[in-house]
Design a protein around this motif. Structure first.
Motif, PDB file in Angstrom:
ATOM      1  N   UNK A 103      15.835-167.091  36.036  1.00  0.00           N
ATOM      2  CA  UNK A 103      16.819-166.566  36.989  1.00  0.00           C
ATOM      3  C   UNK A 103      18.029-165.987  36.250  1.00  0.00           C
ATOM      4  N   UNK A 104      18.475-166.704  35.207  1.00  0.00           N
ATOM      5  CA  UNK A 104      19.616-166.231  34.416  1.00  0.00           C
ATOM      6  C   UNK A 104      19.290-164.905  33.745  1.00  0.00           C
ATOM      7  N   UNK A 105      18.069-164.764  33.285  1.00  0.00           N
ATOM      8  CA  UNK A 105      17.670-163.501  32.651  1.00  0.00           C
ATOM      9  C   UNK A 105      17.824-162.336  33.627  1.00  0.00           C
ATOM     10  N   UNK A 153      19.884-162.332  36.111  1.00  0.00           N
ATOM     11  CA  UNK A 153      21.330-162.149  36.274  1.00  0.00           C
ATOM     12  C   UNK A 153      21.849-161.213  35.182  1.00  0.00           C
ATOM     13  N   UNK A 154      21.373-161.403  33.961  1.00  0.00           N
ATOM     14  CA  UNK A 154      21.739-160.491  32.872  1.00  0.00           C
ATOM     15  C   UNK A 154      21.320-159.060  33.185  1.00  0.00           C
ATOM     16  N   UNK A 155      20.116-158.921  33.711  1.00  0.00           N
ATOM     17  CA  UNK A 155      19.636-157.587  34.067  1.00  0.00           C
ATOM     18  C   UNK A 155      20.537-156.944  35.124  1.00  0.00           C
ATOM     19  N   UNK A 156      20.962-157.772  36.074  1.00  0.00           N
ATOM     20  CA  UNK A 156      21.855-157.297  37.132  1.00  0.00           C
ATOM     21  C   UNK A 156      23.180-156.809  36.562  1.00  0.00           C
ATOM     22  N   UNK A 164      17.843-159.326  24.783  1.00  0.00           N
ATOM     23  CA  UNK A 164      17.115-159.267  23.521  1.00  0.00           C
ATOM     24  C   UNK A 164      17.510-158.073  22.655  1.00  0.00           C
ATOM     25  N   UNK A 165      18.611-157.435  22.993  1.00  0.00           N
ATOM     26  CA  UNK A 165      19.091-156.292  22.216  1.00  0.00           C
ATOM     27  C   UNK A 165      20.231-156.728  21.311  1.00  0.00           C
ATOM     28  N   UNK A 207      27.017-168.808  35.068  1.00  0.00           N
ATOM     29  CA  UNK A 207      25.940-169.483  34.344  1.00  0.00           C
ATOM     30  C   UNK A 207      26.110-170.997  34.398  1.00  0.00           C
ATOM     31  N   UNK A 208      27.342-171.466  34.346  1.00  0.00           N
ATOM     32  CA  UNK A 208      27.592-172.909  34.412  1.00  0.00           C
ATOM     33  C   UNK A 208      27.269-173.458  35.787  1.00  0.00           C
TER      34      UNK A 208
END
Length: 205
Positions: free
Chosen positions: A44-46, A48-51, A57-58, A72-73
């Motif tokens: 789910x957090x991944x 969120x990063x995409x959002x 991974x860059x 995230x917390x």
């Protein structure tokens, strides 16, 4: 014949002493579900990063904004709640099947020894958050959680300390790869919990 009965009596006494001094109803399945919850949270957090337009991974380091870290917390807290709830359910069920009390003096000692390093780690993480030292939070959670497991081993299954050692080592290693906390967190709270839970479920089934 008397020798056989004597050995059986000693075995029974040792078993009673083990039950009175250690919390032995800890369920391996609780570890499995805690690990699954952690992995689901990491996925789910991944997203969120995409959002947020972040390619996790860059690059070698990933530093996030305070607002994103707070989100995230919150996600981490929800995962912890699910893990604790599932842990209580499976452990209570195992205790009921064995005819053991889930709440007694041993359980209180276990929670005390477990909570001291855990609460200390929580305060340290809040301090890191306050000073915007976000990359150090994931390693800190792994290290202090590992210390809590090792500290609690004296009142529960001996195997718990090995999970603790793995968490500590992973946390220390992640200090040298700051910005990759999600990967370390997923391995520690996800994969290691599942592996440990499956081993314990098979061993103490």
């Amino acid at each position: 014949m008397d020798s056989k009965n004597y050995q059986e009596d000693l075995s029974h006494i040792r078993s009673m002493m083990e039950r009175s001094s250690r919390f032995i109803s800890l369920s391996g399945l609780s570890g499995v579900f805690a690990g699954l919850a952690a992995i689901a949270g990491a996925v789910y957090v991944y997203f969120v990063f995409q959002r947020e337009g972040i390619d996790y991974f860059d690059g070698d380091r990933n530093i996030y904004s305070p607002a994103l870290v707070r989100e995230l917390m919150i996600i981490g807290t929800l995962i912890l709640f699910v893990a604790v709830l599932s842990g209580y359910f499976f452990t209570a069920n195992k205790s009921k099947k064995k005819g053991l009390k889930i709440w007694d003096a041993t359980t209180k000692r276990l929670l005390l020894t477990f909570s001291v390093p855990l609460i200390t780690g929580g305060v340290v993480c809040l301090g890191l958050l306050h000073h915007h030292l976000f990359p150090l939070i994931a390693p800190a959670t792994l290290i202090f959680y590992g210390l809590a497991l090792v500290n609690a081993e004296r009142y529960t299954l001996t195997d718990v300390k090995y999970l603790g050692y793995c968490q500590i080592i992973l946390g220390l290693l992640s200090l040298f790869f700051l910005g990759w906390g999600l990967i370390a967190w997923t391995i520690g709270f996800g994969v290691l919990h599942i592996v440990y839970g499956l081993i314990m479920h098979k061993k103490y089934k």
